[in-house]
Design a protein around this motif. Structure first.
Motif, short mmCIF file in Angstrom:
data_model
loop_
_atom_site.label_atom_id
_atom_site.label_comp_id
_atom_site.label_asym_id
_atom_site.label_seq_id
_atom_site.Cartn_x
_atom_site.Cartn_y
_atom_site.Cartn_z
N ASP A 107 0.83 -1.21 0.00
CA ASP A 107 0.00 0.00 0.00
C ASP A 107 0.87 1.26 0.00
O ASP A 107 0.60 2.22 -0.73
CB ASP A 107 -0.93 0.02 1.22
CG ASP A 107 -2.07 -0.98 1.10
OD1 ASP A 107 -2.27 -1.52 0.00
OD2 ASP A 107 -2.74 -1.22 2.12
N ASP A 108 1.90 1.24 0.83
CA ASP A 108 2.78 2.41 0.92
C ASP A 108 3.56 2.62 -0.37
O ASP A 108 3.70 3.75 -0.86
CB ASP A 108 3.74 2.24 2.10
CG ASP A 108 4.53 3.50 2.39
OD1 ASP A 108 3.90 4.56 2.58
OD2 ASP A 108 5.76 3.44 2.40
N SER A 109 4.03 1.52 -0.95
CA SER A 109 4.77 1.59 -2.22
C SER A 109 3.89 2.19 -3.32
O SER A 109 4.31 3.12 -4.03
CB SER A 109 5.25 0.20 -2.62
OG SER A 109 5.93 0.23 -3.85
N LYS A 110 2.67 1.71 -3.43
CA LYS A 110 1.77 2.20 -4.47
C LYS A 110 1.38 3.65 -4.24
O LYS A 110 1.19 4.41 -5.19
CB LYS A 110 0.52 1.31 -4.53
CG LYS A 110 0.80 -0.10 -5.04
CD LYS A 110 -0.44 -0.97 -4.94
CE LYS A 110 -0.15 -2.41 -5.31
NZ LYS A 110 -1.33 -3.28 -5.17
N SER A 111 1.27 4.05 -2.97
CA SER A 111 0.92 5.44 -2.68
C SER A 111 2.00 6.40 -3.14
O SER A 111 1.75 7.58 -3.36
CB SER A 111 0.68 5.62 -1.17
OG SER A 111 1.90 5.60 -0.44
N LYS A 112 3.21 5.88 -3.31
CA LYS A 112 4.33 6.69 -3.79
C LYS A 112 4.57 6.50 -5.29
O LYS A 112 5.61 6.90 -5.82
CB LYS A 112 5.59 6.33 -3.00
CG LYS A 112 5.51 6.71 -1.52
CD LYS A 112 6.72 6.23 -0.77
CE LYS A 112 6.77 6.81 0.65
NZ LYS A 112 5.61 6.45 1.46
N GLY A 113 3.60 5.85 -5.95
CA GLY A 113 3.70 5.67 -7.39
C GLY A 113 4.59 4.53 -7.82
O GLY A 113 4.97 4.44 -8.99
N CYS A 114 4.93 3.65 -6.90
CA CYS A 114 5.82 2.52 -7.20
C CYS A 114 5.01 1.22 -7.22
O CYS A 114 4.52 0.78 -6.17
CB CYS A 114 6.92 2.41 -6.16
SG CYS A 114 8.03 3.83 -6.13
N PRO A 115 4.84 0.58 -8.39
CA PRO A 115 4.05 -0.65 -8.46
C PRO A 115 4.72 -1.81 -7.75
O PRO A 115 5.91 -1.75 -7.42
CB PRO A 115 3.92 -0.89 -9.96
CG PRO A 115 5.08 -0.20 -10.57
CD PRO A 115 5.35 0.99 -9.70
N VAL A 116 3.97 -2.86 -7.54
CA VAL A 116 4.42 -4.05 -6.82
C VAL A 116 4.11 -5.28 -7.66
O VAL A 116 3.07 -5.34 -8.32
CB VAL A 116 3.70 -4.15 -5.45
CG1 VAL A 116 4.01 -5.48 -4.77
CG2 VAL A 116 4.09 -2.99 -4.56
N MET A 117 5.00 -6.25 -7.66
CA MET A 117 4.69 -7.55 -8.24
C MET A 117 5.19 -8.63 -7.29
O MET A 117 5.98 -8.36 -6.39
CB MET A 117 5.29 -7.72 -9.64
CG MET A 117 6.80 -7.73 -9.68
SD MET A 117 7.49 -7.81 -11.37
CE MET A 117 7.17 -9.53 -11.78
N SER A 118 4.70 -9.83 -7.47
CA SER A 118 5.05 -10.92 -6.55
C SER A 118 5.99 -11.91 -7.21
O SER A 118 6.18 -11.92 -8.43
CB SER A 118 3.79 -11.64 -6.08
OG SER A 118 3.19 -12.36 -7.14
N SER A 119 6.58 -12.76 -6.38
CA SER A 119 7.38 -13.89 -6.84
C SER A 119 6.89 -15.15 -6.14
O SER A 119 6.04 -15.10 -5.25
CB SER A 119 8.86 -13.67 -6.52
OG SER A 119 9.39 -12.60 -7.27
N GLY A 120 7.45 -16.28 -6.55
CA GLY A 120 7.12 -17.53 -5.89
C GLY A 120 5.65 -17.87 -5.98
O GLY A 120 4.99 -17.60 -6.98
#
Length: 429
Positions: A107-120
């Protein structure tokens, strides 16, 4: 970055005995180190983690909020059953922190405009998807309407991105095509009591701002998510699910091996295998990615069977998850055909998938061979299983291929912006 609390001073300084330090010196350093460690707080003093029950309530509330946003107030039975099952695992086994902390980071990452992806295997969880930890919707392939929340699940498709375009029968809008058919067992185990390992890929600029968690949490920097961030900033748009599902242009580019500068598709070796196998749809590309990341699944195994038309992308052994799904499907077909119990159970199917995942089929699959043959598993499948040393989790490949398709979409539709973003990442300008 892997972080875990805990530093064993006595264990560490016992190693000093091997380099001829006197016991007095060792004890003095041990004493000073212990004083330092005792005064270090692994969590900042102004940080207050909620108790487990409150974390669970927050997870449940957010998951249900997103589920109802996508599927409506009256959730489809498949959606509700999967969601309740996973929430039950989290509550009963006190796994709340495993999801709550990554949720806060994402949530914090996205609020700063940084997308997230997962692994595993993170994308094996519907809860993880609803919390925004992964691009992978693990439900079976289905249509859904963003407006009236019409939903229809479709059997015999490995990915919703492979479904043909359709209009909503209720309101006439374009239906969203979603779902990648990933079982929860890969992340939670058969009984749901396996502690889930949540792995996140973050933009480097955000990852570097993070600091000690209370359990293992994989946090990796990833150029792909950094590319997504830059491309969204440069173009002001981002591809939707249906942009990826309407993928004839993307697949044409892949089959023509126009995949330079695309993660997971741009190396000469991968391009050669794409050219040889000619994937026809999104799920084929996912399978090829899984084959190339597993050990013993492709070289001298699937590649030869493809050439001899023994199997295709639909039936080849590529993932631990698909072993479970394939065998369980055969088991259910046997029961329906014969009207009595099958010689193997759902638990047996899971155990066999674990045997194959760990490369133990040569030693341990023989005890199931007669039962597998009885439910209709072909000999080539059993022979292929014996050559495999390690099987990849499906969710990982789905996640990475979704991101790769997004990047390819940008490359084809915004080529100048894509090249600039790529050069920025690789510091070539």
């Amino acid at each position: 970055m892997k972080t875990k609390i805990g530093f064993n001073v006595h264990s560490y300084f016992s190693k000093m005995n091997d380099v001829n330090f006197s016991s007095d010196i060792i004890n003095e350093y041990r004493h000073r180190a212990q004083m330092i460690v005792d005064n270090i707080s692994s969590i900042p003093s102004d940080t207050h983690l909620a108790d487990s029950e409150k974390k669970y309530d927050e997870i449940k509330e957010k998951a249900y909020l997103k589920a109802r946003e996508l599927y409506g107030e009256d959730l489809h039975e498949f959606v509700k059953a999967r969601l309740e099952k996973e929430l039950g695992f989290i509550s009963e086994n006190d796994f709340s922190l495993c999801f709550w902390l990554p949720m806060k980071i994402a949530d914090d990452s996205k609020s700063k405009g940084c997308p997230v992806m997962s692994s595993g295997a993170t994308g094996s969880s519907l809860v993880a998807y609803l919390l925004g930890l992964t691009h992978v919707n693990p439900l079976g392939a289905h249509y859904r309407c963003n407006d009236c929340h019409y939903i229809k699940f479709v059997d015999d498709y490995n990915s919703g991105f492979d479904l043909p375009a359709k209009k909503c029968p209720n309101c006439g809008n374009d239906l969203i095509r979603d779902g990648h058919n990933v079982p929860y067992e890969t992340l939670f185990g058969f009984c749901g009591d396996k502690e889930p390992s949540i792995e996140l890929n973050l933009c480097e600029e955000y990852k570097d701002t993070l600091y000690e968690t209370l359990f293992w949490l994989d946090i990796l920097g990833n150029d792909a998510v950094q590319m997504l961030k830059i491309l969204k900033e440069k173009t002001g748009v981002e591809p939707s699910e249906n942009d990826l599902a309407d993928n004839a242009k993307l697949l044409k580019s892949i089959k023509e091996v126009n995949t330079d500068f695309i993660p997971e598709m741009g190396t000469e070796y991968v391009k050669k295998q794409i050219e040889r196998t000619q994937p026809q749809k999104f799920s084929d590309v996912v399978v090829l990615n899984g084959l190339l990341h597993s050990t013993g699944a492709y070289v001298y195994n699937a590649e030869k069977m493809f050439e001899n038309n023994v199997c295709d992308f639909e039936s080849v052994i590529a993932f631990r998850d698909d072993v479970l799904l394939y065998l369980d499907k055969r088991r259910k077909e046997y029961i329906e055909r014969n009207g009595n119990d099958a010689p193997i159970s759902h638990l047996d199917c899971y155990k066999i998938s674990e045997i194959m995942r760990k490369g133990r089929a040569k030693r341990e699959l023989s005890k199931y061979k007669n039962a597998l043959c009885e439910i209709g598993v072909p000999d080539w499948y059993i022979d292929s299983a014996k050559e495999i040393s390690y099987l990849f989790p499906k969710a990982h490949s789905v996640e990475y291929m979704i991101v790769s398709f997004k990047l390819l979409w940008y490359k084809l539709n915004y080529p100048n912006e894509y090249l600039k973003a790529y050069n920025e990442i690789n510091k070539e300008i």
